[in-house]
Design a protein around this motif. Structure first.
Motif, mmCIF file in Angstrom:
data_model
loop_
_atom_site.group_PDB
_atom_site.id
_atom_site.type_symbol
_atom_site.label_atom_id
_atom_site.label_comp_id
_atom_site.label_asym_id
_atom_site.label_seq_id
_atom_site.Cartn_x
_atom_site.Cartn_y
_atom_site.Cartn_z
ATOM 1 N N VAL A 27 -6.717 0.479 -2.056
ATOM 2 C CA VAL A 27 -6.522 2.480 -3.089
ATOM 3 C C VAL A 27 -6.734 2.461 -3.849
ATOM 4 N N ALA A 73 -5.966 5.565 -8.030
ATOM 5 C CA ALA A 73 -4.724 5.465 -7.059
ATOM 6 C C ALA A 73 -3.261 5.593 -7.881
ATOM 7 N N LYS A 119 0.944 -0.519 -0.327
ATOM 8 C CA LYS A 119 0.194 -0.028 0.157
ATOM 9 C C LYS A 119 1.272 0.791 -0.197
ATOM 10 N N GLU A 120 1.908 1.337 0.750
ATOM 11 C CA GLU A 120 2.565 2.546 0.956
ATOM 12 C C GLU A 120 3.483 2.793 -0.243
ATOM 13 N N ARG A 132 1.732 7.156 -6.581
ATOM 14 C CA ARG A 132 0.840 7.742 -7.059
ATOM 15 C C ARG A 132 1.817 8.966 -6.487
ATOM 16 N N GLN A 133 3.103 10.089 -6.207
ATOM 17 C CA GLN A 133 3.913 10.488 -6.304
ATOM 18 C C GLN A 133 5.055 11.199 -7.341
ATOM 19 N N GLN A 164 1.226 4.135 -2.483
ATOM 20 C CA GLN A 164 1.094 5.738 -2.538
ATOM 21 C C GLN A 164 2.511 6.817 -2.901
#
Length: 351
Positions: A111, A149, A87-88, A94-95, A91
């Motif tokens: 997500v 996501a 999950k991290e 995404r960034q 993320q």
């Protein structure tokens, strides 16, 4: 004498050729010379085992990207959850901090809820159906996943069907056989709900805690593809496997949408091509690899049972589908119908 001389020369050539073949290529995709304008592509995933199909898939993808971009994109792989949980890592993708990751579909659904449609129990019942569905529903899922996501699906990995592995005096054949056992299930609402539809007791234990939980009797078992069962050495603490086909473990290969959009069109196409060809490669490779794991399971003394009639499992599991539509999205029922229409078209094509 001439014949002997020729045979001696031939033998020397064969030996020299063999030695040369054993010499690693000094310029593989990981060691080619760097370029000043290279784009770094960071690939991160949760496993650190060379035997896992996720590792195989991600390495294949990285290699193909390097080849098809003529080393303009340089892959760097970070295995073993070095950069966080799945999950991290999503993320971070995404960034744009990392560019590629390969989460389990059930973890990605945390997500990207629309991915939950692929987790409906007994949605597909064969690997061929599953592959067809993934190929034909991904274009529908793609814009939703990008919005939810911030990543783009470029390929798929298939680890195999999730089979029961457990300790019990008798094999699991019916839902009634499963009910007395406490089983580890991933922390996904649909997967937990599926076990409850069978009147079973699911326990959402972390994957890295499962071996000790089995060893200590906290749970009697769980479900996973045979490669994970044997590869993680669960055969040391369980004695049985029952084969069924309620859900298949897949991992989408996803790239950061922010990063993807920053690439020139020819590099974008190279990434997409690498994803398509990695998918094809894994679908060829995985069944052969799985056969090897089943042989290892038998050699380890694990008692393997074929569930003779999956109808009771299917009927109970599918009856609970309406309880899961909201987990997929506001149009969860419509997306489920779309998936079923795709599968009907597959069946019609086989008649």
């Amino acid at each position: 004498m001439k014949t002997i001389a020729k045979l001696t020369a031939l033998a020397a050539l064969i030996i020299a050729t063999g030695a040369h073949a054993a010499t690693p290529n000094p310029f593989d995709w990981q060691s080619v010379p760097r370029k000043d304008d290279q784009i770094t592509m960071r690939l991160a995933h949760s496993l650190n085992m060379e035997w896992s199909s996720q590792t195989v898939a991600l390495k294949r993808f990285a290699e193909l990207v390097a080849i098809y971009t003529d080393n303009r994109i340089r892959p760097v792989i970070f295995p073993g959850s070095q950069l966080g949980s799945e999950k991290e890592m999503l993320q971070q993708a995404r960034q744009g901090v990392i560019q590629v990751t390969i989460p389990a579909t059930n973890n990605m659904a945390q997500v990207a809820p629309s991915m939950n449609v692929l987790l409906l129990p007994y949605l597909t019942q064969s690997t061929e159906e599953s592959n067809y569905l993934l190929d034909h529903i991904t274009p529908t899922l793609q814009p939703r996943v990008i919005e939810e996501a911030g990543v783009r699906i470029v390929g798929w990995e298939n680890t195999g069907w999730r089979h029961f592995f457990y300790n019990a005096p008798e094999p699991i054949q019916t839902p009634a056989d499963l009910a007395p056992l406490k089983m580890r299930v991933p922390p996904n609402a649909i997967m937990l709900g599926t076990y409850k539809s069978w009147d079973a007791s699911p326990a959402p234990i972390a994957w890295n805690e499962l071996y000790s939980a089995l060893q200590q009797g906290v749970v009697e078992g769980g479900d996973s593809p045979v490669s994970d069962i044997i590869g993680m050495k669960f055969d040391e603490v369980i004695g049985r496997i029952s084969r069924l086909h309620y859900t298949i473990l897949t991992h989408p290969i996803v790239v950061s949408e922010r990063w993807y959009q920053s690439l020139e069109p020819d590099l974008q196409e190279a990434v997409l091509r690498a994803g398509r060809e990695t998918t094809e490669y894994v679908r060829w490779w995985q069944p052969q690899d799985e056969a090897r794991w089943w042989k290892q399971a038998e050699a380890a003394g694990v008692k393997i049972t074929e569930i003779e009639d999956e109808t009771p499992w299917l009927e109970k599991a599918r009856a609970a589908w309406p309880d899961y539509y909201h987990l997929i999205g506001e149009d969860g029922e419509e997306l489920t119908k779309k998936a079923m229409e795709i599968l009907e078209s597959y069946k019609a094509s086989k008649q």
